[in-house]
Design an enzyme around this catalytic site. Structure first.
Site, PDB file in Angstrom:
ATOM      1  N   LYS A   1      25.964  -4.244  -1.561  1.00 56.74           N
ATOM      2  CA  LYS A   1      27.427  -4.140  -1.669  1.00 56.74           C
ATOM      3  C   LYS A   1      28.010  -3.438  -0.449  1.00 56.74           C
ATOM      4  CE  LYS A   1      27.052  -3.670  -6.695  1.00 56.74           C
ATOM      5  NZ  LYS A   1      27.111  -2.680  -7.767  1.00 56.74           N
TER       6      LYS A   1
ATOM      7  N   HIS B   1       5.331   6.007  11.474  1.00 51.83           N
ATOM      8  CA  HIS B   1       4.838   5.850  10.108  1.00 51.83           C
ATOM      9  C   HIS B   1       3.933   7.056   9.842  1.00 51.83           C
ATOM     10  CE1 HIS B   1       3.579   4.258   6.418  1.00 51.83           C
ATOM     11  NE2 HIS B   1       3.174   3.053   6.778  1.00 51.83           N
TER      12      HIS B   1
ATOM     13  N   ARG C   1      11.568   4.046   3.301  1.00 52.36           N
ATOM     14  CA  ARG C   1      11.126   3.056   4.292  1.00 52.36           C
ATOM     15  C   ARG C   1      12.332   2.206   4.668  1.00 52.36           C
ATOM     16  NH1 ARG C   1       5.964  -0.824   4.522  1.00 52.36           N
ATOM     17  NH2 ARG C   1       5.100   1.173   5.124  1.00 52.36           N
TER      18      ARG C   1
ATOM     19  N   ARG D   1       0.801  -1.222   0.000  1.00 55.24           N
ATOM     20  CA  ARG D   1       0.000   0.000   0.000  1.00 55.24           C
ATOM     21  C   ARG D   1       0.836   1.275   0.000  1.00 55.24           C
ATOM     22  NH1 ARG D   1      -3.351  -3.246   1.636  1.00 55.24           N
ATOM     23  NH2 ARG D   1      -1.543  -4.015   2.742  1.00 55.24           N
ATOM     24  N   THR D   2       1.792   1.337   0.930  1.00 54.61           N
ATOM     25  CA  THR D   2       2.491   2.615   1.098  1.00 54.61           C
ATOM     26  C   THR D   2       3.256   2.961  -0.174  1.00 54.61           C
ATOM     27  OG1 THR D   2       2.648   2.186   3.447  1.00 54.61           O
ATOM     28  CG2 THR D   2       4.073   3.906   2.587  1.00 54.61           C
TER      29      THR D   2
HETATM   30  C1  NCD Z   1       1.664  -0.788   8.104  1.00 55.61           C
HETATM   31  C2  NCD Z   1       3.169  -0.692   8.199  1.00 55.61           C
HETATM   32  O1  NCD Z   1       3.889  -0.906   7.235  1.00 55.61           O
HETATM   33  O2  NCD Z   1       3.612  -0.369   9.299  1.00 55.61           O
HETATM   34  N1  NCD Z   1       1.195  -0.957   6.804  1.00 55.61           N
HETATM   35  C3  NCD Z   1       1.049   0.126   5.984  1.00 55.61           C
HETATM   36  O3  NCD Z   1       1.928   0.904   5.778  1.00 55.61           O
HETATM   37  N2  NCD Z   1      -0.170   0.329   5.492  1.00 55.61           N
HETATM   38  C4  NCD Z   1       1.094  -1.771   9.037  1.00 55.61           C
HETATM   39  C5  NCD Z   1       1.636  -3.162   9.067  1.00 55.61           C
HETATM   40  O4  NCD Z   1       2.500  -3.551   8.288  1.00 55.61           O
HETATM   41  O5  NCD Z   1       1.144  -3.902   9.922  1.00 55.61           O
END
Ligand code: NCD
Length: 349
Positions: free
Chosen positions: A82, A131, A103, A53-54
């Site tokens: 590397k 997040h 991320r 999703r993100t």
């Molecule tokens: C969340 C995350 O990555 O922290 N998911 C997301 O970004 N929608 C929640 C999760 O992974 O449980």
């Protein structure tokens, strides 16, 4: 004014939030009106951890703004394998793009990246820490449906120890005078340092071990999955699973949110309850990311430096970026009367 990087949603003041919310609502109603707004701009997406999703919502957001996207979803296909440092990767990639979404499993990694970058850095999730764009997504959904973010009674259920979405959202709601019911297995309780911070910010925090202990009091129920990849290994129990029976005891206006992916913490029949908003919530995530990218691109970027540290203190968090990236020391943040690491918010030794 919105900070030049987006690392922690709780750093936004009320005016920044109102502005972002207003723009995101406008975009949500009429995305086509923004289809050229970031034409010629490039978003870099550096995803060192899995994401559906993100990452896709960031990519969709930039494409819907008329911009373009570069990056990786699998670090094994980049120079990280590397042995390249975060600093070198960020210095190079930021010279190729106009805004970066990162991320990483390293907690405080996006903060560190913002010290190396020549373009705005967006925290797209750092380990169990924060997040903040998920928090924007959550706030967008709650504000739209409940009409307010102030004084709400919010239940956080599931993995409160390692779930970064709960850590981020609770910080943002705490300063809006909300009351929290933290519903979890005793092994997955909210970290003590965060609980302290939430109370100091003005939240009332209650802890319990079953949804039935509090479900009828809640305005919002925020469900989360067990973060097995971060060492949480508690089995899902009935007491913490949301079912149609439990929904029958909840308020008629209660909102059910989940950052997704969900595993077995919500029974499938709950998806059909009009109070279950998680799919609409995820859709709104594109509009808020569009609004955020636009605002960050509008501002002149201020480059920063790694702060010099006389005292070589150590962060107590083994997953802190300062334990991995050379030349970084846990610069201290004295907020809330105790010394915490400015990268990952854990106490300093
Ligand atoms: C969340 C995350 O990555 O922290 N998911 C997301 O970004 N929608 C929640 C999760 O992974 O449980």
């Amino acid at each position: 004014m919105l900070p030049t990087d987006f690392l922690d949603e709780s750093h936004l003041n009320e005016a920044d939030w109102e502005d972002l919310y207003g723009l995101a609502r406008q975009i949500h109603r009429d995305p086509a009106a923004f289809s050229d707004a970031a034409k010629g701009k490039i978003l870099g997406t550096l995803f060192y951890e899995p994401s559906t999703r993100t990452r896709l919502s960031f990519e969709t957001a930039m494409l819907r703004l008329g911009g373009e996207v570069i990056g990786f979803a699998d670090p094994s296909s980049s120079s990280v394998v590397k042995g390249e440092t975060l600093k070198d990767t960020i210095k190079i990639v930021s010279s190729y793009c106009d805004v970066l979404a990162l991320r990483t499993p390293l907690e405080g990694g996006p903060h560190a990246a913002s010290l190396f970058s020549s373009v705005p850095v967006i925290n797209a999730g750092d380990g169990s820490h924060l997040h903040p764009t998920q928090t924007l997504t959550d706030l967008f959904c709650i504000r739209h449906r409940a009409g307010t973010l102030t004084g709400l009674v919010v239940g956080f259920c599931g993995d409160l120890k390692n779930g970064r979405t709960v850590h981020s959202l609770s910080k943002s709601l705490a300063r809006r005078g909300c009351t929290f019911y933290c519903i979890s297995d005793p092994a997955l309780k909210l970290p003590e340092h965060l609980k302290k911070e939430l109370v100091l910010s003005g939240a009332k925090v209650y802890e319990c071990t079953a949804l039935d202990d509090c479900i009828e009091k809640l305005d919002v129920l925020y469900m989360t999955r067990t973060q097995r990849e971060r060492g949480s290994d508690v089995e899902q129990t009935d007491a913490l699973r949301l079912t149609a029976d439990k929904m029958a005891r909840a308020r008629r206006e209660m909102l059910v949110l989940h950052p997704l992916p969900k595993v077995d913490e919500i029974a499938p029949e709950v998806d059909d309850d009009p109070r279950a908003l998680y799919f609409a919530q995820a859709k709104g995530g594109v509009s808020v990311r569009m609004a955020l990218i636009l605002r960050l691109l509008e501002r002149p970027y201020v480059e920063k430096r790694v702060p010099f540290s006389h005292e070589k203190r150590r962060c107590t968090n083994p997953r802190c970026v300062t334990a991995f990236e050379p030349g970084l020391f846990p610069d201290t943040d004295t907020a809330h009367e105790h010394l915490v690491c400015a990268y990952c918010s854990h106490p300093i030794a």
